[in-house]
Every structure is written in structure tokens, then in C-alpha cells.
Design a protein around this motif. Structure first.
Motif, short mmCIF file in Angstrom:
data_model
loop_
_atom_site.label_atom_id
_atom_site.label_comp_id
_atom_site.label_asym_id
_atom_site.label_seq_id
_atom_site.Cartn_x
_atom_site.Cartn_y
_atom_site.Cartn_z
N LEU A 278 -31.09 24.47 -30.61
CA LEU A 278 -31.47 23.22 -29.95
C LEU A 278 -32.91 22.90 -30.27
N CYS A 279 -33.22 21.61 -30.31
CA CYS A 279 -34.61 21.21 -30.53
C CYS A 279 -35.29 20.96 -29.19
N VAL A 280 -36.58 20.84 -29.23
CA VAL A 280 -37.37 20.66 -28.02
C VAL A 280 -36.89 19.43 -27.25
N CYS A 281 -36.64 18.33 -27.95
CA CYS A 281 -36.23 17.10 -27.26
C CYS A 281 -34.88 17.29 -26.55
N GLU A 282 -33.97 18.05 -27.15
CA GLU A 282 -32.69 18.32 -26.51
C GLU A 282 -32.88 19.18 -25.25
N LEU A 283 -33.77 20.15 -25.34
CA LEU A 283 -34.05 20.98 -24.17
C LEU A 283 -34.76 20.18 -23.09
N MET A 284 -35.64 19.26 -23.47
CA MET A 284 -36.29 18.39 -22.49
C MET A 284 -35.24 17.60 -21.70
N GLY B 177 -38.44 18.15 -40.44
CA GLY B 177 -39.10 16.87 -40.24
C GLY B 177 -39.96 16.93 -38.99
N GLN B 178 -39.72 15.99 -38.09
CA GLN B 178 -40.52 15.94 -36.85
C GLN B 178 -39.96 16.87 -35.77
N PRO C 34 -31.06 14.42 -32.38
CA PRO C 34 -31.39 14.60 -33.80
C PRO C 34 -30.22 15.19 -34.57
N ILE C 35 -30.15 14.83 -35.82
CA ILE C 35 -29.10 15.36 -36.70
C ILE C 35 -29.66 16.57 -37.43
#
Length: 115
Positions: free
Chosen positions: A29-35, A64-65, A108-109
Motif C-alpha cells: 500500500l502507498c502512503v495515500c492509501e493508508l491515509m 514516481g510520486q 494510484p496504479i
């Protein structure tokens, strides 16, 4: 090698426990998904993820970002087994987090992990 006190100390915090279990359940998972899943702000989530990474529970990769987190594949078998037992026995504890993540817009993909 991660020791039992390090594992239990890291997972004693509810945010870190939820993040670790969501990652164990979903793979990465990315940070934004965990947020979104944890309904919390980026600095707090990033601070908890940094602690989980520094003790060796998680690894990260940049795409990327986005920064994605996954369980460290070199964790001892007892840690991986413990996380799976916790997941199986406590699914309802993560229901709200999973629901928020499923309803997240513009997730995000992922490109495949490099390792």
C-alpha cells in the motif's frame, strides 16, 4: 534479525498495528492509501511507517510520486505466521479501514515491484 520485543513494541500502537495488518493483507500500500484507510494525516502515517521500516518490519519503494510499503520478505517465519493468525482472528477490527480503502477515489496504479 528482528526480536520479539521490537515486533511487539512496534505493533503496540494501534495505527502501526492497523497499517501493518492492512499491508500484510493486501501485499503493498502507498502512503495515500493508508491515509485514506486509517483516516489520518500524512505526517502521522509517514512517521509510523518510518518506525515500522526502521525496525525491519516493512520495506518501501518509490514509484514516481508514490512511496509503497510492503512486509519485509526476510522477516522470520514466526513474524509472518503471527501476522496471518492475527488477520484471520481479527478481520472485523479492520472492516472500517478496508471499506474506506475500497471506496477511495483515484487510487494510484502500481507497476510491479522491482524485487
Amino acid at each position: 534479525m528482528i526480536s520479539p520485543p521490537e515486533v511487539f513494541k512496534s505493533l503496540a500502537d494501534e495505527t502501526r498495528a492497523r497499517a501493518t495488518l492492512l499491508i500484510a493483507s493486501l501485499g503493498e500500500l502507498c502512503v495515500c492509501e493508508l491515509m485514506c484507510a486509517l483516516d489520518d494525516n500524512q505526517p502521522k502515517i509517514s512517521r509510523h511507517l518510518a518506525q515500522l521500516r526502521s525496525c525491519g518490519l516493512l520495506l518501501d519503494r518509490r514509484q514516481g510520486q508514490w512511496v509503497y510499503y510492503r512486509l519485509n520478505p526476510d522477516l522470520p517465519a514466526w513474524v509472518k505466521e503471527m501476522l496471518q493468525v492475527i488477520l484471520q482472528a481479527n478481520g472485523p477490527w479492520l472492516t472500517d479501514n478496508s471499506r474506506r480503502l475500497q471506496n477511495m477515489n483515484d487510487r494510484p496504479i502500481r507497476a510491479s515491484a522491482c524485487c
